[in-house]
Write a protein that holds these residues in place. Sequence first.
Motif, short mmCIF file in Angstrom:
data_model
loop_
_atom_site.label_atom_id
_atom_site.label_comp_id
_atom_site.label_asym_id
_atom_site.label_seq_id
_atom_site.Cartn_x
_atom_site.Cartn_y
_atom_site.Cartn_z
N THR A 134 42.49 32.69 30.06
CA THR A 134 41.05 33.46 30.18
C THR A 134 39.95 32.98 30.52
O THR A 134 39.35 33.58 31.37
CB THR A 134 40.38 34.08 28.71
OG1 THR A 134 41.86 35.06 27.81
CG2 THR A 134 39.42 35.23 28.84
N ASP A 152 39.26 37.07 33.26
CA ASP A 152 40.66 36.72 32.94
C ASP A 152 41.17 36.50 33.81
O ASP A 152 41.93 37.05 34.20
CB ASP A 152 40.95 37.51 31.30
CG ASP A 152 42.50 37.37 30.56
OD1 ASP A 152 42.91 36.25 31.06
OD2 ASP A 152 43.26 38.18 30.24
N SER A 154 43.93 34.79 33.12
CA SER A 154 45.68 34.69 33.40
C SER A 154 46.18 35.17 33.45
O SER A 154 47.56 36.00 33.92
CB SER A 154 45.82 34.50 31.78
OG SER A 154 45.31 35.69 31.21
N VAL A 155 45.24 37.10 34.37
CA VAL A 155 45.58 38.03 34.99
C VAL A 155 45.47 37.82 36.27
O VAL A 155 44.57 37.19 37.10
CB VAL A 155 44.34 39.23 34.51
CG1 VAL A 155 45.05 40.61 35.49
CG2 VAL A 155 44.76 39.57 32.62
N THR A 156 46.56 38.49 37.18
CA THR A 156 47.00 38.15 38.29
C THR A 156 47.16 39.07 39.06
O THR A 156 46.93 39.02 40.41
CB THR A 156 47.90 37.36 38.57
OG1 THR A 156 48.88 36.99 38.13
CG2 THR A 156 47.51 35.72 38.36
N ALA A 157 47.46 40.49 38.53
CA ALA A 157 47.89 42.18 39.26
C ALA A 157 46.63 42.82 39.55
O ALA A 157 45.32 42.57 38.94
CB ALA A 157 48.45 42.75 37.96
N THR A 159 45.54 45.55 39.95
CA THR A 159 44.63 46.13 38.66
C THR A 159 44.32 45.73 37.11
O THR A 159 44.13 47.01 36.01
CB THR A 159 45.52 47.70 38.46
OG1 THR A 159 47.32 47.10 38.44
CG2 THR A 159 46.01 48.15 40.22
N GLY A 160 44.91 44.43 37.02
CA GLY A 160 44.61 43.45 36.14
C GLY A 160 43.70 43.73 34.92
O GLY A 160 42.36 43.70 36.08
N ALA A 161 42.91 43.74 33.75
CA ALA A 161 42.03 44.38 33.11
C ALA A 161 41.45 43.28 33.12
O ALA A 161 40.83 42.65 32.90
CB ALA A 161 42.50 44.32 31.86
N SER A 162 40.23 42.50 34.80
CA SER A 162 39.41 41.63 34.89
C SER A 162 38.91 41.54 36.39
O SER A 162 39.20 43.01 36.60
CB SER A 162 40.32 40.10 35.38
OG SER A 162 39.25 39.35 35.28
N VAL A 182 41.67 40.57 41.86
CA VAL A 182 41.59 41.62 40.42
C VAL A 182 40.22 41.52 40.32
O VAL A 182 39.49 41.42 39.83
CB VAL A 182 42.39 40.32 39.20
CG1 VAL A 182 42.49 41.13 37.76
CG2 VAL A 182 43.02 39.45 39.80
N GLY A 185 39.03 45.49 36.22
CA GLY A 185 38.71 45.46 34.92
C GLY A 185 36.73 45.66 35.78
O GLY A 185 36.08 44.87 34.64
#
Length: 186
Positions: A134, A152, A154-157, A159-162, A182, A185
């Motif tokens: 994170t 975060d 660790s999120v790479t998509a 639409t990820g929550a970051s 990303v 978020g």
Amino acid sequence: MQQQRGFTLIELIIVIVILGVLAVTAAPKFIDIQSDARAATLNGVRAALQGGGQLVYARSALAGVQGNAATDPATTANQVTVSGVTIATDFGYPSAATFTAVRSAPLVATDVATFAELEATDWTFTAGAGTAVTASPALGSFGISPVNSTVDFSVTAVTGASCHVLYTDAADANTPAVVTVVTGGC
């Protein structure tokens, strides 16, 4: 004497209902503008990193070091000078892994500003260490996020929550550095 006449209660209620309907339909569009603006700004950062990376690659190609891997940040075999600042390269592209190895301090705006021209007051720069978590991207990469945003690494998509941009070193001489955005978020 003339009698003054105002709005009736029915007319006031109708106006309030109309304003309420307008507020319910228009407010979400205005509220989402800030998120869209942050996402668009992050896409601008991606373009700045890619353009700056290409400039560094061109300098590397002129110097004949575009095929060198960044194995030792202290060696000059993989360094180029851009705007009077020495930048370590990994297969010709700016090396994320060596930014903190060359400088014992954490990644700072001047490291990235040399090839991407980003302001430290607007962005948080995070150097990679170990595996992506994170608070930190993986070694061989660095993250850029708007100040006071949720991050975060660790999120790479997309639409990820970051809300961040991730720069990852070139994998080899035939693969350029990768810049991921990303925006889910933001």
